[in-house]
Design an enzyme around this catalytic site. Structure first.
Site, PDB file in Angstrom:
ATOM      1  N   LYS A 227       1.556   0.358 -11.133  1.00  0.00           N
ATOM      2  CA  LYS A 227       2.479  -0.531 -10.558  1.00  0.00           C
ATOM      3  C   LYS A 227       3.857   0.293 -11.345  1.00  0.00           C
ATOM      4  CE  LYS A 227       1.674  -5.045 -11.144  1.00  0.00           C
ATOM      5  NZ  LYS A 227       0.961  -7.013 -11.627  1.00  0.00           N
ATOM      6  N   THR A 228       4.094   1.285 -10.593  1.00  0.00           N
ATOM      7  CA  THR A 228       4.981   2.320 -10.629  1.00  0.00           C
ATOM      8  C   THR A 228       6.254   2.540  -9.999  1.00  0.00           C
ATOM      9  OG1 THR A 228       4.066   4.630  -9.745  1.00  0.00           O
ATOM     10  CG2 THR A 228       3.062   3.916 -12.035  1.00  0.00           C
TER      11      THR A 228
END
Length: 296
Positions: A141-142
């Site tokens: 989750k970047t």
């Protein structure tokens, strides 16, 4: 430890794109200040871990400025020093126009990388203080286009990056399983393409799914969205049956709740919040003139 040597040879292309994004056309402010040589001081204005040094350096290198650091990457900006207003983190030297060209882009990177490192360092410390020696990990989750910075900041903090991208490790989630028909089908097909060099992880919602994944040849099972007591019980049963299986806990775990999930049978605790819900550290860059500080 210097993690900059891990960065791929193509990483500086991001710097050029970040600068282009911020300066797509004329720089009227730069025209106003001109090209006399000046020194600017990077001031740390909040407590936390300094991270993002190679990216900060590269931005100023791209605009022909030199950076000298007073605090090494990974250093703590202490609260007492912040209160005194005397935390000079680095010095930037160059033409005043060029310093201001790189200022906002470099600060945007540093504040975010340091925010991630600060939050991740706190999570790792909390786990170690409770005697748990497993991996506190980020997730995928970047931010698109910013992944290399966010993953780098986790390393500076002493956390694990988990998988860097979709190609690094095979993670079979519920959608993969549903589309394949079963966990066993999904793992067997993944092993054909992954070969011997890639680990395969399967997201599981109950003990039976985890046992199926392990029997199919998965290297890692993720126990997703388990309650703490259920997680510990399930992890213990799995370790007893599959001693070499890596067990990960994930799903809504935060630094505040992590202590409830720690167990000698859990090897990894991953938190999407480490790269998705962090607070930025506060830095400013002030140009020094003979009569004082030129405020930005």
């Amino acid at each position: 430890m210097d993690f900059s040597h891990l960065l791929p040879p193509t990483w500086k292309k991001h710097v050029a794109l970040w600068l282009e994004d911020d300066i797509p056309s004329y720089d009227v402010g730069g025209f106003v200040v001109g090209e006399s040589e000046h020194v600017a001081f990077l001031l740390g204005k909040s407590e936390g871990i300094v991270a993002g040094v190679p990216f900060f350096n590269a931005v100023f290198e791209a605009v022909d400025c030199k950076v000298e650091w007073n605090l090494a990457e990974g250093s703590l900006i202490e609260p007492s020093k912040v209160a005194s207003g005397k935390v000079v983190v680095a010095k930037v030297t160059g033409k005043v126009r060029n310093i201001l060209l790189g200022e906002r882009t470099a600060l945007n990177i540093l504040t975010r990388a340091s925010g991630i490192a600060t939050q991740a360092h706190a999570a790792v410390k909390a786990a170690r203080d409770l005697g748990w020696q497993g991996h506190v990990a980020g997730t995928r989750k970047t931010t698109p286009g910013f992944r290399v910075v966010e993953k780098y900041a986790l390393l500076v903090a002493g956390a694990s990056t988990h998988r860097h991208d979709l190609s690094q490790m095979v993670m079979l989630k519920d959608n993969h399983v549903w589309a394949s028909g079963s966990i066993t089908n999904a793992v067997k097909k993944a092993k054909v393409a992954a070969g011997f060099s890639m680990k395969i992880e399967v997201e599981c919602r109950k003990l039976e799914e985890a046992i199926e994944a392990a029997n199919a040849g998965a290297d890692i099972v993720m126990l997703d969205n388990f309650e703490p007591a259920q997680l510990k019980e399930t992890a213990a049963k799995l370790k007893n049956q599959f001693p070499h299986l890596i067990i990960e806990a994930s799903g809504g775990i935060t630094s505040a709740t992590m202590g409830q999930y720690l167990s000698p049978d859990v090897d990894v605790i991953s938190q999407g919040k480490l790269t998705q819900g962090y607070s930025c550290l506060d830095f400013s860059l002030k140009i020094q003139k003979s009569e004082g500080i030129l405020k930005q």
